[in-house]
Design a protein around this motif. Structure first.
Motif, PDB file in Angstrom:
ATOM      1  N   GLY A 192       0.807  -1.208   0.000  1.00 48.23           N
ATOM      2  CA  GLY A 192       0.000   0.000   0.000  1.00 48.23           C
ATOM      3  C   GLY A 192       0.840   1.258   0.000  1.00 48.23           C
ATOM      4  O   GLY A 192       0.531   2.226  -0.707  1.00 48.23           O
ATOM      5  N   PHE A 193       1.911   1.272   0.796  1.00 48.87           N
ATOM      6  CA  PHE A 193       2.799   2.434   0.832  1.00 48.87           C
ATOM      7  C   PHE A 193       3.476   2.642  -0.523  1.00 48.87           C
ATOM      8  O   PHE A 193       3.599   3.784  -0.985  1.00 48.87           O
ATOM      9  CB  PHE A 193       3.857   2.251   1.926  1.00 48.87           C
ATOM     10  N   TYR A 194       3.895   1.553  -1.162  1.00 52.44           N
ATOM     11  CA  TYR A 194       4.524   1.685  -2.477  1.00 52.44           C
ATOM     12  C   TYR A 194       3.522   2.158  -3.524  1.00 52.44           C
ATOM     13  O   TYR A 194       3.862   2.961  -4.401  1.00 52.44           O
ATOM     14  CB  TYR A 194       5.160   0.363  -2.899  1.00 52.44           C
ATOM     15  N   SER A 195       2.287   1.687  -3.444  1.00 49.18           N
ATOM     16  CA  SER A 195       1.260   2.151  -4.373  1.00 49.18           C
ATOM     17  C   SER A 195       0.996   3.637  -4.170  1.00 49.18           C
ATOM     18  O   SER A 195       0.817   4.388  -5.137  1.00 49.18           O
ATOM     19  CB  SER A 195      -0.036   1.358  -4.174  1.00 49.18           C
ATOM     20  N   PHE A 196       0.977   4.064  -2.911  1.00 50.66           N
ATOM     21  CA  PHE A 196       0.794   5.484  -2.605  1.00 50.66           C
ATOM     22  C   PHE A 196       1.937   6.312  -3.177  1.00 50.66           C
ATOM     23  O   PHE A 196       1.714   7.390  -3.753  1.00 50.66           O
ATOM     24  CB  PHE A 196       0.709   5.663  -1.089  1.00 50.66           C
ATOM     25  N   PHE A 197       3.162   5.810  -3.038  1.00 47.23           N
ATOM     26  CA  PHE A 197       4.332   6.509  -3.574  1.00 47.23           C
ATOM     27  C   PHE A 197       4.229   6.679  -5.092  1.00 47.23           C
ATOM     28  O   PHE A 197       4.465   7.769  -5.623  1.00 47.23           O
ATOM     29  CB  PHE A 197       5.600   5.735  -3.201  1.00 47.23           C
ATOM     30  N   ILE A 198       3.861   5.612  -5.789  1.00 46.58           N
ATOM     31  CA  ILE A 198       3.753   5.689  -7.250  1.00 46.58           C
ATOM     32  C   ILE A 198       2.651   6.660  -7.656  1.00 46.58           C
ATOM     33  O   ILE A 198       2.835   7.498  -8.539  1.00 46.58           O
ATOM     34  CB  ILE A 198       3.501   4.294  -7.848  1.00 46.58           C
ATOM     35  N   ALA A 199       1.488   6.547  -7.003  1.00 42.91           N
ATOM     36  CA  ALA A 199       0.365   7.423  -7.351  1.00 42.91           C
ATOM     37  C   ALA A 199       0.711   8.890  -7.100  1.00 42.91           C
ATOM     38  O   ALA A 199       0.445   9.756  -7.948  1.00 42.91           O
ATOM     39  CB  ALA A 199      -0.871   7.036  -6.541  1.00 42.91           C
ATOM     40  N   LEU A 200       1.322   9.178  -5.950  1.00 42.07           N
ATOM     41  CA  LEU A 200       1.660  10.561  -5.626  1.00 42.07           C
ATOM     42  C   LEU A 200       2.744  11.094  -6.556  1.00 42.07           C
ATOM     43  O   LEU A 200       2.698  12.261  -6.971  1.00 42.07           O
ATOM     44  CB  LEU A 200       2.124  10.654  -4.175  1.00 42.07           C
ATOM     45  N   THR A 201       3.708  10.244  -6.908  1.00 42.90           N
ATOM     46  CA  THR A 201       4.772  10.673  -7.811  1.00 42.90           C
ATOM     47  C   THR A 201       4.213  10.986  -9.194  1.00 42.90           C
ATOM     48  O   THR A 201       4.592  11.983  -9.818  1.00 42.90           O
ATOM     49  CB  THR A 201       5.865   9.593  -7.911  1.00 42.90           C
ATOM     50  N   LEU A 202       3.320  10.145  -9.687  1.00 39.31           N
ATOM     51  CA  LEU A 202       2.697  10.408 -10.981  1.00 39.31           C
ATOM     52  C   LEU A 202       1.919  11.729 -10.948  1.00 39.31           C
ATOM     53  O   LEU A 202       2.021  12.552 -11.863  1.00 39.31           O
ATOM     54  CB  LEU A 202       1.764   9.269 -11.365  1.00 39.31           C
ATOM     55  N   MET A 203       1.146  11.931  -9.884  1.00 38.77           N
ATOM     56  CA  MET A 203       0.341  13.148  -9.789  1.00 38.77           C
ATOM     57  C   MET A 203       1.227  14.394  -9.723  1.00 38.77           C
ATOM     58  O   MET A 203       1.001  15.374 -10.445  1.00 38.77           O
ATOM     59  CB  MET A 203      -0.551  13.084  -8.548  1.00 38.77           C
ATOM     60  N   ARG A 204       2.246  14.357  -8.869  1.00 41.17           N
ATOM     61  CA  ARG A 204       3.086  15.543  -8.694  1.00 41.17           C
ATOM     62  C   ARG A 204       3.998  15.775  -9.902  1.00 41.17           C
ATOM     63  O   ARG A 204       4.319  16.924 -10.222  1.00 41.17           O
ATOM     64  CB  ARG A 204       3.926  15.416  -7.421  1.00 41.17           C
ATOM     65  N   THR A 205       4.395  14.702 -10.581  1.00 40.21           N
ATOM     66  CA  THR A 205       5.187  14.874 -11.801  1.00 40.21           C
ATOM     67  C   THR A 205       4.347  15.524 -12.890  1.00 40.21           C
ATOM     68  O   THR A 205       4.841  16.372 -13.647  1.00 40.21           O
ATOM     69  CB  THR A 205       5.734  13.523 -12.290  1.00 40.21           C
ATOM     70  N   ARG A 206       3.073  15.152 -12.976  1.00 37.88           N
ATOM     71  CA  ARG A 206       2.170  15.792 -13.941  1.00 37.88           C
ATOM     72  C   ARG A 206       2.073  17.293 -13.656  1.00 37.88           C
ATOM     73  O   ARG A 206       2.112  18.114 -14.573  1.00 37.88           O
ATOM     74  CB  ARG A 206       0.787  15.146 -13.875  1.00 37.88           C
ATOM     75  N   ASN A 207       1.961  17.646 -12.378  1.00 40.45           N
ATOM     76  CA  ASN A 207       1.908  19.071 -12.021  1.00 40.45           C
ATOM     77  C   ASN A 207       3.217  19.781 -12.357  1.00 40.45           C
ATOM     78  O   ASN A 207       3.209  20.934 -12.805  1.00 40.45           O
ATOM     79  CB  ASN A 207       1.600  19.225 -10.533  1.00 40.45           C
ATOM     80  N   GLU A 208       4.325  19.082 -12.136  1.00 39.89           N
ATOM     81  CA  GLU A 208       5.635  19.669 -12.448  1.00 39.89           C
ATOM     82  C   GLU A 208       5.794  19.858 -13.959  1.00 39.89           C
ATOM     83  O   GLU A 208       6.389  20.847 -14.410  1.00 39.89           O
ATOM     84  CB  GLU A 208       6.745  18.761 -11.900  1.00 39.89           C
ATOM     85  N   ILE A 209       5.268  18.932 -14.744  1.00 38.47           N
ATOM     86  CA  ILE A 209       5.305  19.077 -16.207  1.00 38.47           C
ATOM     87  C   ILE A 209       4.555  20.340 -16.625  1.00 38.47           C
ATOM     88  O   ILE A 209       5.047  21.131 -17.439  1.00 38.47           O
ATOM     89  CB  ILE A 209       4.696  17.841 -16.888  1.00 38.47           C
ATOM     90  N   LEU A 210       3.378  20.542 -16.084  1.00 35.44           N
ATOM     91  CA  LEU A 210       2.595  21.730 -16.436  1.00 35.44           C
ATOM     92  C   LEU A 210       3.322  23.009 -16.035  1.00 35.44           C
ATOM     93  O   LEU A 210       3.257  24.015 -16.748  1.00 35.44           O
ATOM     94  CB  LEU A 210       1.223  21.671 -15.757  1.00 35.44           C
ATOM     95  N   ARG A 211       4.012  22.961 -14.907  1.00 33.12           N
ATOM     96  CA  ARG A 211       4.726  24.151 -14.444  1.00 33.12           C
ATOM     97  C   ARG A 211       5.912  24.475 -15.335  1.00 33.12           C
ATOM     98  O   ARG A 211       6.122  25.618 -15.742  1.00 33.12           O
ATOM     99  CB  ARG A 211       5.184  23.961 -13.000  1.00 33.12           C
ATOM    100  N   ARG A 212       6.707  23.448 -15.667  1.00 33.84           N
ATOM    101  CA  ARG A 212       7.919  23.671 -16.452  1.00 33.84           C
ATOM    102  C   ARG A 212       7.625  23.867 -17.941  1.00 33.84           C
ATOM    103  O   ARG A 212       8.382  24.541 -18.639  1.00 33.84           O
ATOM    104  CB  ARG A 212       8.900  22.507 -16.279  1.00 33.84           C
ATOM    105  N   GLU A 213       6.563  23.237 -18.418  1.00 36.21           N
ATOM    106  CA  GLU A 213       6.245  23.308 -19.843  1.00 36.21           C
ATOM    107  C   GLU A 213       5.117  24.304 -20.128  1.00 36.21           C
ATOM    108  O   GLU A 213       4.443  24.197 -21.153  1.00 36.21           O
ATOM    109  CB  GLU A 213       5.832  21.917 -20.346  1.00 36.21           C
TER     110      GLU A 213
END
Length: 246
Positions: free
Chosen positions: A211-232
Motif C-alpha cells: 500500500g505504501f509503495y502504491s501510494f508513492f507511485i500514485a503521488l509521484t505520478l500526480m506531482r510529476t504531472r503538475n511539475e510538467i505543467l509548471r515547467r512546460e
C-alpha cells in the motif's frame, strides 16, 4: 528499453500515460492501507515478548522501506537525467524528495516510539538509526540544492550528483545490523528470506508495504504531472490543454 527511454523524452506522452495509470494506484493504495491497518491493529495477535507495542511495525517498516527505495529511485532518475538528458527523470526526482524525507522522518519517529518500551530510551546512536538520520540529511541536502542556484539546470545537476553519491548510504543502512552487531534487531520481514512471524502477523505487514509503495507511485505520478505543467507552461500543447479545461 530504448524505445521506452525515447518515449520518456516527451513530457506530453508521460502526462497522458500517467493520467491513465494514476487512478489504479490510488485505488490500490487506499484499499491495501485500509485493510492492512485494520487487520494489523485490530486482528493481528499481540507479540509474545513486546505485546501490543510491536504494532508500530505496520507503520515503521513500510516507511523505512519506502524511505530507502525513494532515494534509490532518485539516484536512478539522476543517472537517466545526467546521461540521457531526459527532463522527466529530473522532474520525477524533484517531486520524490519531499516524500522521501517525510517517510524517513516517520521511520525515525516511529522507531523512537518503539524504542521507549523496548530499549527504555527514545534515541541511541545505533548504526541503523544513525545511518537513517544521515539519509534524512541527504534528502534535505537534495531539496536545498535545487533551490540554491539561480539556474534550475545547475540546481538539478547538483542535486543529481548528491543523489548518486548519497545512494552509497542505502547498503550501509541495510547491512549495518550485520556489520556492527548493533542493538537494532535484524529484519523481521524480508522479500526473499523466510519470514520470522506467523502468517496472521506478516500478511497485514505485506499489505501495508504494498500500500505504501502504491501510494508513492500514485503521488509521484500526480506531482510529476503538475511539475510538467509548471515547467512546460509555455509549450503550445500545455496552453491548448489549459484552454480546453476552461
Amino acid at each position: 528499453m530504448w524505445a521506452f527511454i525515447n518515449k520518456l523524452r516527451s513530457p506530453r506522452w508521460f502526462y497522458a500515460i500517467s493520467a491513465r495509470l494514476q487512478p489504479y494506484f490510488w485505488v490500490a493504495a487506499t484499499a491495501l492501507i485500509l485493510v492492512g491497518t485494520v487487520w494489523g491493529l485490530a486482528f493481528a495477535p499481540a507479540d509474545y515478548q513486546q505485546g501490543n507495542s510491536f504494532r508500530i511495525i505496520y507503520v515503521h517498516v513500510p516507511a523505512a522501506f519506502l524511505a530507502q527505495s525513494i532515494f534509490v529511485s532518485m539516484a536512478v532518475a539522476a543517472v537517466v537525467f545526467m546521461v540521457w538528458k531526459i527532463k522527466i527523470a529530473d522532474m520525477a526526482a524533484a517531486v520524490m524528495a519531499p516524500l522521501g524525507a517525510a517517510m524517513t522522518f516517520i521511520a525515525l519517529f516511529s522507531g523512537a516510539v518503539w524504542g521507549v518500551p523496548t530499549w527504555g530510551t527514545w534515541w541511541m546512536w545505533d548504526a541503523r538509526l544513525t545511518s537513517m538520520l544521515i539519509l534524512l540529511f541527504l534528502y534535505f541536502g537534495v531539496i536545498a540544492l535545487r533551490g540554491a542556484f539561480a539556474s534550475r539546470d545547475s540546481g538539478s545537476r547538483a542535486a543529481s550528483v548528491l543523489a548518486m553519491v548519497g545512494v552509497i548510504n542505502i547498503p550501509i543502512i541495510k547491512y549495518s545490523v550485520e556489520w556492527w552487531h548493533t542493538l537494532h534487531q535484524p529484519a523481521t520481514f524480508t522479500v526473499t528470506g523466510r519470514v520470522a512471524m506467523p502468517l496472521e502477523m506478516w500478511a497485514p505487514l505485506l499489505l501495508m508495504v504494498l500500500g505504501f509503495y502504491s501510494f508513492f507511485i500514485a503521488l509521484t505520478l500526480m506531482r510529476t504531472r503538475n511539475e510538467i505543467l509548471r515547467r512546460e507552461s509555455r509549450k503550445r500543447w500545455v496552453r491548448d490543454l489549459a484552454g480546453g479545461e476552461h
